[in-house]
Design an enzyme around this catalytic site. Structure first.
Site, PDB file in Angstrom:
ATOM      1  N   ARG A  57      -7.308 -10.270  -6.762  1.00 36.41           N
ATOM      2  CA  ARG A  57      -7.745  -9.058  -6.050  1.00 36.41           C
ATOM      3  C   ARG A  57      -9.129  -8.599  -6.506  1.00 36.41           C
ATOM      4  NH1 ARG A  57      -3.257  -5.753  -3.895  1.00 36.41           N
ATOM      5  NH2 ARG A  57      -2.190  -7.318  -2.667  1.00 36.41           N
ATOM      6  N   ARG A 114      -9.782  -2.372  -3.252  1.00 40.38           N
ATOM      7  CA  ARG A 114     -10.119  -0.950  -3.124  1.00 40.38           C
ATOM      8  C   ARG A 114     -10.771  -0.330  -4.349  1.00 40.38           C
ATOM      9  NH1 ARG A 114      -4.341   0.613  -0.788  1.00 40.38           N
ATOM     10  NH2 ARG A 114      -3.936  -1.094  -2.228  1.00 40.38           N
ATOM     11  N   ARG A 131     -14.080  -0.935   4.414  1.00 43.40           N
ATOM     12  CA  ARG A 131     -12.777  -0.497   4.926  1.00 43.40           C
ATOM     13  C   ARG A 131     -12.871   0.752   5.796  1.00 43.40           C
ATOM     14  NH1 ARG A 131      -8.693  -0.244   6.042  1.00 43.40           N
ATOM     15  NH2 ARG A 131      -7.001   0.051   4.577  1.00 43.40           N
ATOM     16  N   ASP A 145      -5.086 -12.235   3.632  1.00 49.50           N
ATOM     17  CA  ASP A 145      -3.863 -11.641   3.115  1.00 49.50           C
ATOM     18  C   ASP A 145      -2.732 -12.644   3.195  1.00 49.50           C
ATOM     19  OD1 ASP A 145      -2.790  -8.904   2.103  1.00 49.50           O
ATOM     20  OD2 ASP A 145      -1.227  -9.746   3.370  1.00 49.50           O
ATOM     21  N   TYR A 189       9.289 -11.180   2.453  1.00 49.80           N
ATOM     22  CA  TYR A 189       8.691 -10.171   3.345  1.00 49.80           C
ATOM     23  C   TYR A 189       9.280 -10.270   4.745  1.00 49.80           C
ATOM     24  CZ  TYR A 189       5.089  -8.607   0.093  1.00 49.80           C
ATOM     25  OH  TYR A 189       4.442  -8.046  -0.972  1.00 49.80           O
TER      26      TYR A 189
HETATM   27  O1  CP3 Z   1      -7.727 -11.518  -4.529  1.00 53.00           O
HETATM   28  C1  CP3 Z   1      -8.584 -11.267  -3.662  1.00 53.00           C
HETATM   29  O2  CP3 Z   1      -9.640 -10.663  -3.903  1.00 53.00           O
HETATM   30  C2  CP3 Z   1      -8.370 -11.780  -2.238  1.00 53.00           C
HETATM   31  C3  CP3 Z   1      -7.728 -10.939  -1.339  1.00 53.00           C
HETATM   32  C4  CP3 Z   1      -6.220 -10.784  -1.252  1.00 53.00           C
HETATM   33  C5  CP3 Z   1      -5.618  -9.735  -0.494  1.00 53.00           C
HETATM   34  N1  CP3 Z   1      -4.277  -9.937  -0.484  1.00 53.00           N
HETATM   35  C6  CP3 Z   1      -6.324  -8.662   0.207  1.00 53.00           C
HETATM   36  C7  CP3 Z   1      -5.642  -7.364   0.259  1.00 53.00           C
HETATM   37  C8  CP3 Z   1      -5.189 -11.588  -1.745  1.00 53.00           C
HETATM   38  C9  CP3 Z   1      -5.263 -12.810  -2.657  1.00 53.00           C
HETATM   39  C10 CP3 Z   1      -3.969 -11.032  -1.252  1.00 53.00           C
HETATM   40  C11 CP3 Z   1      -2.655 -11.629  -1.510  1.00 53.00           C
HETATM   41  C12 CP3 Z   1      -1.451 -10.821  -1.281  1.00 53.00           C
HETATM   42  N2  CP3 Z   1      -1.165  -9.993  -0.227  1.00 53.00           N
HETATM   43  C13 CP3 Z   1      -0.308 -10.873  -2.092  1.00 53.00           C
HETATM   44  C14 CP3 Z   1      -0.159 -11.765  -3.295  1.00 53.00           C
HETATM   45  C15 CP3 Z   1      -0.870 -11.248  -4.453  1.00 53.00           C
HETATM   46  C16 CP3 Z   1      -0.156 -10.152  -5.174  1.00 53.00           C
HETATM   47  O3  CP3 Z   1      -0.750  -9.078  -5.304  1.00 53.00           O
HETATM   48  O4  CP3 Z   1       0.949 -10.406  -5.633  1.00 53.00           O
HETATM   49  C17 CP3 Z   1       0.651 -10.002  -1.541  1.00 53.00           C
HETATM   50  C18 CP3 Z   1       2.018  -9.717  -2.131  1.00 53.00           C
HETATM   51  C19 CP3 Z   1       0.110  -9.467  -0.352  1.00 53.00           C
HETATM   52  C20 CP3 Z   1       0.760  -8.549   0.622  1.00 53.00           C
HETATM   53  C21 CP3 Z   1       0.085  -7.251   0.547  1.00 53.00           C
HETATM   54  N3  CP3 Z   1      -1.171  -7.037   1.090  1.00 53.00           N
HETATM   55  C22 CP3 Z   1       0.494  -6.081  -0.136  1.00 53.00           C
HETATM   56  C23 CP3 Z   1       1.806  -5.893  -0.859  1.00 53.00           C
HETATM   57  C24 CP3 Z   1      -0.549  -5.155   0.002  1.00 53.00           C
HETATM   58  C25 CP3 Z   1      -0.642  -3.786  -0.624  1.00 53.00           C
HETATM   59  C26 CP3 Z   1      -0.495  -2.676   0.323  1.00 53.00           C
HETATM   60  C27 CP3 Z   1      -1.105  -1.428  -0.282  1.00 53.00           C
HETATM   61  O5  CP3 Z   1      -1.422  -0.566   0.523  1.00 53.00           O
HETATM   62  O6  CP3 Z   1      -1.261  -1.340  -1.510  1.00 53.00           O
HETATM   63  C28 CP3 Z   1      -1.579  -5.765   0.766  1.00 53.00           C
HETATM   64  C29 CP3 Z   1      -2.855  -5.172   1.195  1.00 53.00           C
HETATM   65  C30 CP3 Z   1      -4.098  -5.801   0.690  1.00 53.00           C
HETATM   66  N4  CP3 Z   1      -4.378  -7.122   0.781  1.00 53.00           N
HETATM   67  C31 CP3 Z   1      -5.207  -5.139   0.080  1.00 53.00           C
HETATM   68  C32 CP3 Z   1      -6.177  -6.110  -0.183  1.00 53.00           C
HETATM   69  C33 CP3 Z   1      -7.534  -5.908  -0.779  1.00 53.00           C
HETATM   70  C34 CP3 Z   1      -5.340  -3.655  -0.203  1.00 53.00           C
HETATM   71  C35 CP3 Z   1      -5.191  -2.829   0.995  1.00 53.00           C
HETATM   72  C36 CP3 Z   1      -6.376  -2.388   1.807  1.00 53.00           C
HETATM   73  O7  CP3 Z   1      -7.528  -2.792   1.695  1.00 53.00           O
HETATM   74  O8  CP3 Z   1      -6.061  -1.537   2.625  1.00 53.00           O
END
Ligand code: CP3
Length: 342
Positions: free
Chosen positions: A26, A30, A39, A75, A151
């Site tokens: 990540r 954010r 965003r 994602d 999921y």
């Molecule tokens: O690592 C990086 O910089 C690359 C980007 C990346 C994202 N998601 C962007 C994202 C990666 C590698 C992921 C993988 C991902 N997505 C996982 C596996 C990694 C982990 O954390 O275990 C999972 C479980 C997801 C599913 C997912 N996407 C969740 C549970 C969430 C969180 C929702 C929240 O509101 O907190 C996301 C959203 C997400 N994906 C964000 C980012 C930067 C943050 C939300 C946003 O920008 O609004």
């Protein structure tokens, strides 16, 4: 591959390197003001689906931090939609799948011939690769069958994974069919990222730690191994990451992954011993350490490097993703410390 001689790729292959490479899960997210600005203009899914924006977010984060690899901005859940499952992100709650998969006919209805619809991710990879050339390796990724299935079946994040485990226990054939479809989709999706120039692939099994060892072996390991073997056939190193996985590490390494990702709950040296010294490891600073004073961050990072003991095949990372409120300057400090050998 665009940067096969980078220290990151060489460390994945357990070749000797001048210093320990570092990147952070990540790293584009954010916590970073540049990402928050993007965003404001686009939803998360819009960023993923617009290769020029996704590439820009990927590049900006990697350059701002000075890390040794860029992970493509995408994602985990992107494959759900072409398979036939709509979802959205609910503020504060995470992903919500509109019609979760619960029955045999739900699984039958899922498409697994849909990978072309994810070509925008390959396009993002190509743009990042064109930007960095051999200067910086690019990591592609996908979810692991279990974590994605969880999921799909739960309909979102979960605490106890009751629906998922219910499917495993009550309808093992339906469960197997679901995982088999996921393996088809994920293998093609990840291979396309490699065709577009990715130097390594990470498989995120973020929630695998909810399983007992017995259930992992019986219901998850075979399809995960099948996926990882297909990814290895692309020729790039494969990193297999899970959290809460201390009890699973020796089984996880039997998948044949080149690198095992460790979370922070197990000391790196114990994790490496469990996974086996004939595999590389990635990790494993607690992401919350980044909220501590700089000298504490440095001390904890130093301890991880000490435990790695200069053995070839360590990639520094956090034990899970950077959290949204993390101070950017602490992240930069960590990268500098690790790259400077502390
Ligand atoms: O690592 C990086 O910089 C690359 C980007 C990346 C994202 N998601 C962007 C994202 C990666 C590698 C992921 C993988 C991902 N997505 C996982 C596996 C990694 C982990 O954390 O275990 C999972 C479980 C997801 C599913 C997912 N996407 C969740 C549970 C969430 C969180 C929702 C929240 O509101 O907190 C996301 C959203 C997400 N994906 C964000 C980012 C930067 C943050 C939300 C946003 O920008 O609004």
């Amino acid at each position: 591959m665009s940067a096969p001689n980078s220290i990151f790729v060489r460390a994945c292959r357990r070749e000797p390197v001048e210093r320990t490479p570092i990147w952070l899960m990540r790293q584009a997210g954010r916590y970073m003001p540049e990402y928050r600005a993007v965003r404001k203009q686009h939803s998360l899914l819009d960023i993923c689906r617009k290769p020029e924006v996704a590439a820009d977010v990927t590049i900006t984060a990697a350059e701002r931090l000075g890390v040794d690899a860029a992970i493509i901005f995408a994602d985990l859940l992107l494959p759900l939609q072409p398979m036939g499952l709509d979802f959205h992100f609910e503020a504060g709650e995470g992903p919500v799948v509109h019609k979760p998969v619960r029955t045999g006919s739900d699984v039958e209805a899922l498409r697994d011939d849909c990978v072309r619809e994810l070509d925008y991710v390959g396009e993002s990879v190509a743009k990042v690769v064109a930007h960095f050339g051999e200067k910086l390796p690019v990591i592609g990724f996908c979810g692991a069958p279990f974590t994605l299935a969880s999921y799909m079946v739960e309909g979102g994040s979960s605490r106890n994974y009751i629906h998922t485990k219910q499917m495993m226990y009550r309808e093992p054939q339906t469960w197997e069919r679901l995982l088999a479809k996921l393996v088809n989709v994920l293998a093609d999706y990840a291979a396309e990222q490699v065709r577009r120039g990715a130097d390594a692939l990470q498989v995120f099994d973020s929630w695998v730690g909810c399983l007992s060892v017995e259930d992992y072996r019986r219901y998850v390991l075979p399809s995960t191994t099948a996926l990882i073997q297909k990814l290895k056939a692309t020729g790039v190193p494969v990193i297999y990451f899970g959290t809460d996985s201390a009890t699973l590490l020796s089984d996880m390494r039997t998948t044949g992954a080149d690198v095992i990702g460790l979370d922070w709950r197990i000391p790196l040296d114990r994790g490496w011993q469990s996974a086996g010294h004939d595999v590389a490891v990635q990790g494993n600073l607690d992401p919350v350490t980044l909220f501590a004073p700089a000298e504490e961050i440095r001390a904890r990072a130093k301890e991880i490097l000490r435990q790695a003991g200069r053995r070839p095949g360590h990639i520094f990372n956090l034990g899970h993703g950077i959290l949204p409120e993390t101070p950017v300057e602490n992240v930069i400090e960590l990268v500098k410390c690790v790259q400077g050998g502390l």
